[in-house]
Design an enzyme around this catalytic site. Structure first.
Site, PDB file in Angstrom:
ATOM      1  NE  ARG A 168     -31.549   1.899  37.897  1.00 55.33           N
ATOM      2  CZ  ARG A 168     -31.775   0.580  37.740  1.00 55.33           C
ATOM      3  NH1 ARG A 168     -32.078  -0.166  38.782  1.00 55.33           N
ATOM      4  NH2 ARG A 168     -31.671   0.035  36.570  1.00 55.33           N
ATOM      5  NE  ARG A 176     -31.391  -5.676  36.154  1.00 56.20           N
ATOM      6  CZ  ARG A 176     -31.475  -4.585  35.404  1.00 56.20           C
ATOM      7  NH1 ARG A 176     -31.747  -4.676  34.119  1.00 56.20           N
ATOM      8  NH2 ARG A 176     -31.307  -3.405  35.957  1.00 56.20           N
ATOM      9  CE  LYS A 182     -33.037   0.604  28.237  1.00 54.70           C
ATOM     10  NZ  LYS A 182     -33.860   0.503  29.478  1.00 54.70           N
ATOM     11  NE  ARG A 201     -31.062   5.770  31.523  1.00 55.87           N
ATOM     12  CZ  ARG A 201     -30.378   4.645  31.591  1.00 55.87           C
ATOM     13  NH1 ARG A 201     -29.877   4.101  30.522  1.00 55.87           N
ATOM     14  NH2 ARG A 201     -30.164   4.057  32.741  1.00 55.87           N
ATOM     15  NE  ARG A 257     -27.829  -2.864  37.284  1.00 54.52           N
ATOM     16  CZ  ARG A 257     -28.323  -2.250  36.218  1.00 54.52           C
ATOM     17  NH1 ARG A 257     -28.458  -2.919  35.084  1.00 54.52           N
ATOM     18  NH2 ARG A 257     -28.699  -0.997  36.268  1.00 54.52           N
TER      19      ARG A 257
HETATM   20  P1  AMP Z   1     -28.624   0.944  33.191  1.00 55.08           P
HETATM   21  O1  AMP Z   1     -27.771  -0.280  33.263  1.00 55.08           O
HETATM   22  O2  AMP Z   1     -28.938   1.351  31.767  1.00 55.08           O
HETATM   23  O3  AMP Z   1     -29.852   0.867  34.054  1.00 55.08           O
HETATM   24  O4  AMP Z   1     -27.731   2.155  33.778  1.00 55.08           O
HETATM   25  C1  AMP Z   1     -27.239   2.139  35.097  1.00 55.08           C
HETATM   26  C2  AMP Z   1     -26.842   3.548  35.514  1.00 55.08           C
HETATM   27  O5  AMP Z   1     -25.784   4.032  34.652  1.00 55.08           O
HETATM   28  C3  AMP Z   1     -27.933   4.600  35.393  1.00 55.08           C
HETATM   29  O6  AMP Z   1     -28.788   4.618  36.549  1.00 55.08           O
HETATM   30  C4  AMP Z   1     -27.117   5.882  35.275  1.00 55.08           C
HETATM   31  O7  AMP Z   1     -26.548   6.276  36.518  1.00 55.08           O
HETATM   32  C5  AMP Z   1     -25.959   5.425  34.390  1.00 55.08           C
HETATM   33  N1  AMP Z   1     -26.273   5.573  32.941  1.00 55.08           N
HETATM   34  C6  AMP Z   1     -26.392   4.566  32.036  1.00 55.08           C
HETATM   35  N2  AMP Z   1     -26.664   5.058  30.817  1.00 55.08           N
HETATM   36  C7  AMP Z   1     -26.721   6.409  30.946  1.00 55.08           C
HETATM   37  C8  AMP Z   1     -26.985   7.478  30.057  1.00 55.08           C
HETATM   38  N3  AMP Z   1     -27.236   7.271  28.754  1.00 55.08           N
HETATM   39  N4  AMP Z   1     -26.975   8.745  30.551  1.00 55.08           N
HETATM   40  C9  AMP Z   1     -26.697   8.991  31.834  1.00 55.08           C
HETATM   41  N5  AMP Z   1     -26.456   8.032  32.744  1.00 55.08           N
HETATM   42  C10 AMP Z   1     -26.464   6.746  32.318  1.00 55.08           C
END
Ligand code: AMP
Length: 219
Positions: free
Chosen positions: A170, A126, A13, A87, A159
Site C-alpha cells: 500500500r 493499528r 488522516k 488518491r 484490518r
Molecule cells: P484506506 O482506509 O484509506 O487506507 O483505504 C483502504 C483501501 O480502500 C485502499 O487500499 C484502496 O484499495 C481503497 N481506497 C480507499 N480510498 C481510495 C481512493 N480514493 N481511490 C482508490 N481506492 C481507494
C-alpha cells in the site's frame, strides 16, 4: 470548511478527521471506511470494490468519484474533511468537477508529512473497531478497555490490509500516485504541508492553528 487531507497510509488522516468531526462538527468522509462498510454489508458497491481493497490496489477513479459525488451532495453545512480521497490526480480533477456542479470549492489540501518508519509502526500497531470504524493503536492510542472500542463497545480488530506484506504494498502504491496529486494542488495554490510527527493531539493543534490563520473554520 472544506478540505482534503493528503498523506500516505498511516499519516494519521483518519484519527485527525474524526477529531474534526467530533469537536468541530465537520463531516468526516473516508473512502476506505465507506468501502469497508459496503464490503461488510455485501452490497452491490461492496462486491465491486472488494477485490481492490483486499489486495491493496486502488479502486478505479470513475467509481470512487461517483461514490463520493453522492456523499458530498448530502454533506453538512459546516463542511467536510475528505480522508483517503482523492488518491490520484484524476480523482482530484473529478472532485473539482463534482464540487463546481454543486457551486462549492475546496479551501485547502492539507498534506501530512511523516517518515516511512513511523508510517509502518503506526499501521502495524493499528486496531480498528469492527462496529463503528474508530481507530486505536496498541501503544500510542490505547482503548480504555483492552480489545473494546471506547465509543461503542465494539470489538477491535486488525484490518486485513494492515498485515506487513500489504502495508509495504500500500505504501508503494501510494508513493506512485501521490506525486502528481500533490503537484496538482500545489499548482492550484491549495497545498499546505503540515508536520505529521507526534501524537494525534499534537498534530490536531498544528492543523487547527493553520485553519484559524486562514479563517476556514465555520463561525
Ligand atoms: P484506506 O482506509 O484509506 O487506507 O483505504 C483502504 C483501501 O480502500 C485502499 O487500499 C484502496 O484499495 C481503497 N481506497 C480507499 N480510498 C481510495 C481512493 N480514493 N481511490 C482508490 N481506492 C481507494
Amino acid at each position: 470548511m472544506r478540505i482534503v487531507l493528503l498523506g500516505p497510509p498511516g499519516a494519521g488522516k483518519g484519527s485527525l478527521a474524526s477529531l474534526y468531526d467530533i469537536r468541530l462538527g465537520i463531516a468526516h468522509l473516508s473512502t476506505g471506511e465507506i468501502f469497508r462498510q459496503e464490503i461488510a454489508r455485501r452490497s452491490a458497491l461492496g462486491r465491486r470494490v472488494r477485490r481492490y481493497v483486499l489486495s491493496g490496489r486502488l479502486v478505479p477513479d470513475a467509481l470512487v468519484v461517483e461514490v463520493m459525488a453522492a456523499r458530498l451532495r448530502r454533506a453538512r453545512a459546516a463542511g467536510f474533511v475528505l480522508d483517503g480521497f482523492p488518491r490520484t490526480a484524476g480523482q482530484a480533477q473529478g472532485l473539482d468537477r463534482v464540487l463546481a456542479r454543486q457551486w462549492r470549492r475546496l479551501d485547502a489540501a492539507v498534506y501530512l508529512i511523516s517518515p516511512q518508519p513511523l508510517l509502518v509502526k503506526r499501521l502495524s500497531g493499528r486496531r480498528v473497531c469492527s462496529r463503528c470504524g474508530a481507530n486505536y493503536h496498541l501503544r500510542t492510542m490505547r482503548p480504555k478497555r483492552a480489545g473494546r472500542c471506547d465509543r461503542c463497545g465494539g470489538r477491535l480488530t486488525v484490518r486485513k490490509d494492515d498485515q506487513p506484506r500489504m502495508i509495504r504494498k500500500r505504501l508503494a502504491v501510494d508513493r506512485k500516485a501521490a506525486a502528481p496529486l500533490v503537484a496538482y494542488y500545489r499548482r492550484r495554490g491549495l497545498l499546505h504541508r503540515v508536520n505529521g510527527v507526534g501524537n494525534v493531539e499534537t498534530v490536531y493543534r498544528r492543523t487547527l492553528a493553520l485553519f484559524r490563520r486562514h479563517r476556514w473554520l465555520p463561525s
